[in-house]
Design a protein around this motif. Structure first.
Motif, short mmCIF file in Angstrom:
data_model
loop_
_atom_site.label_atom_id
_atom_site.label_comp_id
_atom_site.label_asym_id
_atom_site.label_seq_id
_atom_site.Cartn_x
_atom_site.Cartn_y
_atom_site.Cartn_z
N CYS A 245 13.25 129.66 113.56
CA CYS A 245 13.08 128.16 113.36
C CYS A 245 13.89 127.49 112.22
O CYS A 245 14.42 126.77 112.57
CB CYS A 245 11.60 128.33 112.77
SG CYS A 245 11.04 126.66 112.18
N LEU B 281 16.60 124.60 112.73
CA LEU B 281 16.55 123.61 111.94
C LEU B 281 18.01 123.31 111.10
O LEU B 281 18.52 122.10 111.20
CB LEU B 281 15.64 123.84 110.51
CG LEU B 281 13.94 123.57 111.27
CD1 LEU B 281 13.01 123.77 109.97
CD2 LEU B 281 14.01 121.94 111.60
N LEU C 155 17.55 122.08 118.73
CA LEU C 155 15.97 121.51 119.07
C LEU C 155 15.25 122.67 119.89
O LEU C 155 14.10 123.17 119.54
CB LEU C 155 15.94 120.23 119.46
CG LEU C 155 14.48 119.28 119.10
CD1 LEU C 155 14.29 119.52 117.65
CD2 LEU C 155 14.54 118.26 119.78
N THR D 171 14.92 125.62 117.78
CA THR D 171 13.64 125.94 116.99
C THR D 171 12.43 125.69 117.55
O THR D 171 11.44 126.39 117.31
CB THR D 171 13.60 124.45 116.31
OG1 THR D 171 14.75 123.97 115.92
CG2 THR D 171 12.49 124.08 115.01
N GLN D 172 12.39 125.26 119.03
CA GLN D 172 11.12 125.36 119.83
C GLN D 172 10.87 126.79 120.15
O GLN D 172 9.78 127.21 120.32
CB GLN D 172 11.47 124.49 121.10
CG GLN D 172 10.14 124.27 121.98
CD GLN D 172 10.51 124.16 123.43
OE1 GLN D 172 11.68 123.87 123.55
NE2 GLN D 172 9.82 123.92 124.15
N SER E 44 11.12 129.41 118.49
CA SER E 44 10.38 130.06 117.43
C SER E 44 9.08 129.99 117.67
O SER E 44 8.08 130.72 117.46
CB SER E 44 10.79 129.50 116.22
OG SER E 44 10.36 128.41 115.86
N THR E 45 8.37 128.78 118.27
CA THR E 45 7.21 128.75 118.59
C THR E 45 6.48 129.55 119.82
O THR E 45 5.58 130.06 119.45
CB THR E 45 6.75 127.06 118.83
OG1 THR E 45 7.52 126.81 120.03
CG2 THR E 45 7.10 126.16 117.85
N LEU F 287 6.22 133.03 117.99
CA LEU F 287 4.94 133.00 117.10
C LEU F 287 3.74 133.26 118.03
O LEU F 287 2.80 134.04 117.91
CB LEU F 287 5.00 131.76 116.55
CG LEU F 287 3.67 131.54 115.47
CD1 LEU F 287 3.90 132.63 114.23
CD2 LEU F 287 3.83 130.33 114.64
N LEU F 288 3.73 132.26 119.08
CA LEU F 288 2.44 132.40 120.09
C LEU F 288 2.32 133.72 120.72
O LEU F 288 1.43 134.22 120.64
CB LEU F 288 2.72 131.28 121.04
CG LEU F 288 2.12 129.86 120.67
CD1 LEU F 288 2.87 128.66 121.71
CD2 LEU F 288 0.83 129.83 120.21
N ILE G 11 1.34 136.37 118.32
CA ILE G 11 0.05 136.39 118.04
C ILE G 11 -1.18 137.07 119.18
O ILE G 11 -2.04 137.60 118.88
CB ILE G 11 -0.46 134.82 117.81
CG1 ILE G 11 -0.07 134.51 116.39
CG2 ILE G 11 -2.08 134.75 117.75
CD1 ILE G 11 0.02 132.91 116.10
N VAL H 81 -2.43 132.53 124.74
CA VAL H 81 -1.39 132.29 124.38
C VAL H 81 -0.26 132.05 125.09
O VAL H 81 0.81 130.98 125.14
CB VAL H 81 -0.88 132.96 123.14
CG1 VAL H 81 -1.71 132.96 121.99
CG2 VAL H 81 -0.74 134.37 123.64
N LEU I 243 -0.40 128.72 126.56
CA LEU I 243 -0.23 127.73 125.59
C LEU I 243 1.50 127.52 125.46
O LEU I 243 2.17 126.55 125.67
CB LEU I 243 -0.50 127.90 124.23
CG LEU I 243 -1.91 128.00 123.77
CD1 LEU I 243 -2.01 127.97 122.38
CD2 LEU I 243 -2.67 126.87 124.50
N THR J 228 2.70 125.60 128.60
CA THR J 228 2.33 124.10 128.41
C THR J 228 3.60 123.56 127.47
O THR J 228 4.18 122.47 127.68
CB THR J 228 1.12 123.89 127.68
OG1 THR J 228 0.28 124.63 128.67
CG2 THR J 228 0.68 122.31 127.89
N ASP J 229 3.94 124.20 126.47
CA ASP J 229 4.67 123.76 125.66
C ASP J 229 6.24 123.69 126.16
O ASP J 229 6.78 122.72 125.66
CB ASP J 229 4.76 124.92 124.51
CG ASP J 229 5.69 124.85 123.14
OD1 ASP J 229 6.14 123.65 123.14
OD2 ASP J 229 6.26 125.81 122.44
N SER K 195 7.91 120.45 126.39
CA SER K 195 9.27 119.92 125.62
C SER K 195 10.32 119.89 126.31
O SER K 195 11.61 119.05 125.85
CB SER K 195 9.60 121.22 124.79
OG SER K 195 8.31 121.33 123.85
#
Lengths: 606, 114
Positions: B13, B17, B33, B36-37, B39-40, B43-44, B47, B72, B75, B78-79, B83
């Motif tokens: 992330c 940035l 960008l 950065t995405q 990294s989500t 993370l998901l 988890i 997740v 998710l 979808t993300d 994006s």
């Protein structure tokens, strides 16, 4: 009536799909009619949902996947009066925007209408949903339509720069929201707002919860254009077509603050409410007051009409955030009233600027000096809108100001009221000054204080002026009377009370227990406190004084001008430098702002 | 559960940035960008990871088999979908910026400031 709940979202999206599918088949007028019907029916059902939600919070489980035990399996729309009211405002403004664009945007209208409809559907979905990941999806759909609308005139560099800045900053904000959602899911195993709130309630907040709060709040504050996350807003507004600015200023930025409200009251209040509420309040209050003042000051330094109005929107969003940050029912109601009246009034001002652009192919205050005399009706509307935004008693934004003032008095935070009056006065003064120069020809034709701007052209030349004026007048009139609608203040306060009541919300969503409907709400205009009257009048006096000083400051004696210039000059130059228009700087400010907010909360909330 | 995936997510992330902040090229910026995405995603997926868990495909699998969390992964998908639209739009805008200005350096396109 819960079958009506998804319709404000479904209908505009359906209309967008039909209009796209029939793009090469349908005649032009039929495509236009589909857009108008989609927007109008969405607005009508949003109003129905709002009125129903005032009696009972409306709940709709998609596909009938109801919760099992304490676990929500499906995705729900849960409309409380605050969210449904926001959806009604957003869809209503979309209707105004579609009607205005009908006679305004002549070329390439179909993708434009489709984008407007998607934008409207996404805003309604964001307001009505009861699921945090669903919120993220609507947030992104809203974003994508908005970026495309901002950069719609791709033949010019300005709109492209504005759209890129808008898209990148807001996407970074969206990723912060997504990370916050992921952390909440990790802690509670839930995506339903009620279930997350239920899971967090009563537990001591730890680092993970504080981080999730920071990421979600800062992500939404990017959309809400709160300092230091606000830098994209003026660029996006300056270049977007006027009817799109109406939606940006009137509804989209306010949705960011609705996100903050939902986040705090439904999700985090159970974890922080008992002992840490004042720490959450301190940070949000500081951000709100700074935003209100910085936005107003920047508005005063602009000569591009839409950019000036955009900075005044930032200032007003600061005032709304103050209303939310006070964390009491009255102020939250005031914030909602402010969103309503500000959205209509600022929207009408943007529509006025659109008519000016169409007529003169320019929206530069200095170059338009006195030429606005040809458009007396627009001039009158512009002036009325400016006055109504200062908080003059019983006009326009007054009700919101009065409720926030009274809430602040109840919370013993009296220092905030004069600052809000000052902010409303400065930004009102900026709008009045620009109006006086354009429509009355007052003041000199040169002013080195104001930022230079490139010329802007409107691709459309022919339009039906009576239709444009009619839409503008209706939006303006609704904004002007917002403070004297009988019972509005009490109903909005009731809505704020429902939005703050987490246990009732959890009972309804997870367990299906509906609280009894409230007794009939009163139908009167409540008198406001004397000090609110004084603050409102003071706001107008400050605005008129500053407008005159802005126009005629050369006539002031040197003994006054020199020291004032020496004190205010350097910070004004620094502020202009910070608003550099470079995307890297903007993302830097977002990163630093998030780190500071998170750091302060990490220290305070432990 | 290892701490490492979270550290990597945070690192990716920050790298993304940093790239956005210092970028001198809009296409490079769009790619940062997406970094950065990613990294989500990390993370998901971290988890939802369950030690020893298989892929969350339930056809022909015995009841009670351990799998990782399918939510997740949904998710994340979808993300990605959402994006991609944003990135496509930014790249399209970059193309038009090049047509109008002959450059895609964000520092050189200063139509607006102040």
């Amino acid at each position: 009536m819960t079958w009506a709940l998804p319709l404000p979202v479904v209908l505009p999206l359906l209309a967008a799909a039909v209009a796209t599918a029939g793009d090469h088949v349908l005649p032009r007028r039929a495509a236009d009619a589909i857009a108008v019907v989609g927007a109008a029916s969405s607005f009508a059902f949003a109003l129905v949902v709002m009125l129903e939600s005032e009696r009972h919070v409306q709940l709709h489980w998609f596909g009938g996947w109801k919760p099992h035990g304490d676990a929500a399996i499906g995705i729900a729309f849960a409309a409380d009066p605050l969210g449904a009211g926001m959806a009604a405002l957003a869809t209503g403004l979309v209707l105004a925007s579609v009607l205005y664009s009908w006679s305004f945007t002549r070329e390439g209208a179909r993708p434009y209408d489709v984008l407007l409809l998607c934008f409207g559907g996404a805003m309604a979905g964001f307001s009505l949903t009861g699921d945090v990941f669903n919120m993220f999806v609507w947030f992104e759909l809203m974003g994508v339509s908005a970026y495309a609308l901002a950069g719609f005139q791709i033949k010019e560099l300005g709109p492209l720069q504005g759209a890129v800045n808008f898209a990148v900053t807001n996407t970074v904000g969206a990723y912060m929201i997504l990370m916050g959602i992921a952390l909440l899911y990790a802690r509670t195993g839930a995506l339903n707002l009620a279930q997350i709130g239920h899971g967090l309630a009563g537990h001591r907040p730890d680092g993970l919860v504080v981080l999730a709060l920071t990421l979600l709040v800062c992500g939404f504050l990017v959309k809400a254009a709160i300092v230091p996350f606000h830098l994209w807003l003026a660029d996006a507004h300056a270049v977007a077509p006027a009817p799109v600015c109406l939606l940006f200023s009137g509804a989209m930025v306010a949705l960011g603050l609705l996100g903050v409200t939902r986040c705090y009251w439904t999700v985090f209040e159970g974890a922080f409410g008992a002992e840490h509420a004042h720490d959450v309040r301190a940070v949000l209050l500081a951000l709100g007051v700074v935003t209100a003042l910085v936005g107003a000051a920047m508005a005063f330094l602009q000569r591009h009409l839409k950019r000036l109005l955009a900075y005044s929107t930032i200032s007003h969003m600061g005032i709304v955030l103050v209303g939310i940050a006070l964390l009491d029912q009255k102020s939250l109601g005031g914030a909602a009233d402010m969103v309503l009246s500000h959205g209509l009034l600022k929207g009408a001002l943007f529509l006025c600027s659109g008519i000016v652009l169409l007529r003169f192919q320019d929206v530069d205050e200095l170059r338009l000096h006195g030429r606005g005399r040809e458009l007396p009706v627009v001039g009158v509307m512009y002036g009325l809108g400016a006055v109504a935004l200062t908080g003059l008693p019983y006009v326009g934004t007054y009700l919101g100001h009065a409720q926030i003032d009274e809430g602040a008095t109840l919370d013993h935070i009296e220092w905030v009221q004069p600052l809000l009056m000052l902010a409303a006065g400065i930004s009102g003064g900026a709008i009045l000054r620009s109006g006086a120069r354009v429509f009355l020809g007052w003041g000199p034709k040169q002013d080195p204080l104001l930022s230079p701007e490139p010329a802007e052209s409107s691709p459309e030349h022919d339009a039906s002026y009576p239709a444009l004026l009619a839409v503008t007048a209706v939006v303006l009139a609704l904004g002007l009377v917002a403070s004297v609608v009988p019972g509005l203040g009490q109903r909005v306060e009731h809505a704020a009370g429902v939005a703050r009541d987490r246990t009732a919300y959890v009972d309804l969503v997870l367990h299906g227990i509906q609280r009894p409907a409230p007794a009939r709400l009163p139908f009167v205009v409540e008198p406001t406190a004397t000090e609110s009257l004084l603050y409102g009048t003071g706001g107008l006096l400050i605005a008129v004084t500053l407008a005159l000083v802005g126009l005629y400051r050369r006539r002031l004696p040197d003994a006054v001008r020199a020291p004032v210039g020496a004190v205010l000059g350097p910070p004004a130059r620094v502020a202009k430098l910070v608003h550099s228009g470079v995307i890297g700087d903007y993302v830097m400010w977002i990163t630093v702002g998030t780190a500071v907010v998170g750091g302060v909360w990490a220290i305070l909330l432990h | 559960m290892s701490f490492l995936p979270y550290a990597v997510a945070a690192w990716v992330c920050v790298v993304g940035l940093y790239g956005i902040v210092t970028s001198r090229n809009l296409i490079h910026l769009a790619l940062c960008l997406t970094i950065t995405q990613s990294s989500t995603y990390l993370l998901l997926l971290a988890i939802g990871y369950v030690k020893g868990g298989g892929p969350p495909i339930f056809k022909g699998v015995k009841l009670g088999t351990t799998t990782v969390d399918p939510v997740v992964q949904a998710l994340t998908l979808t993300d990605i979908v959402v994006s991609v639209t944003v990135i496509a739009l930014i790249l399209a805008l970059a193309l038009d910026v090049h047509k109008q200005a002959g450059t895609i350096d964000p520092d050189e396109i200063r139509e607006m400031s102040g």
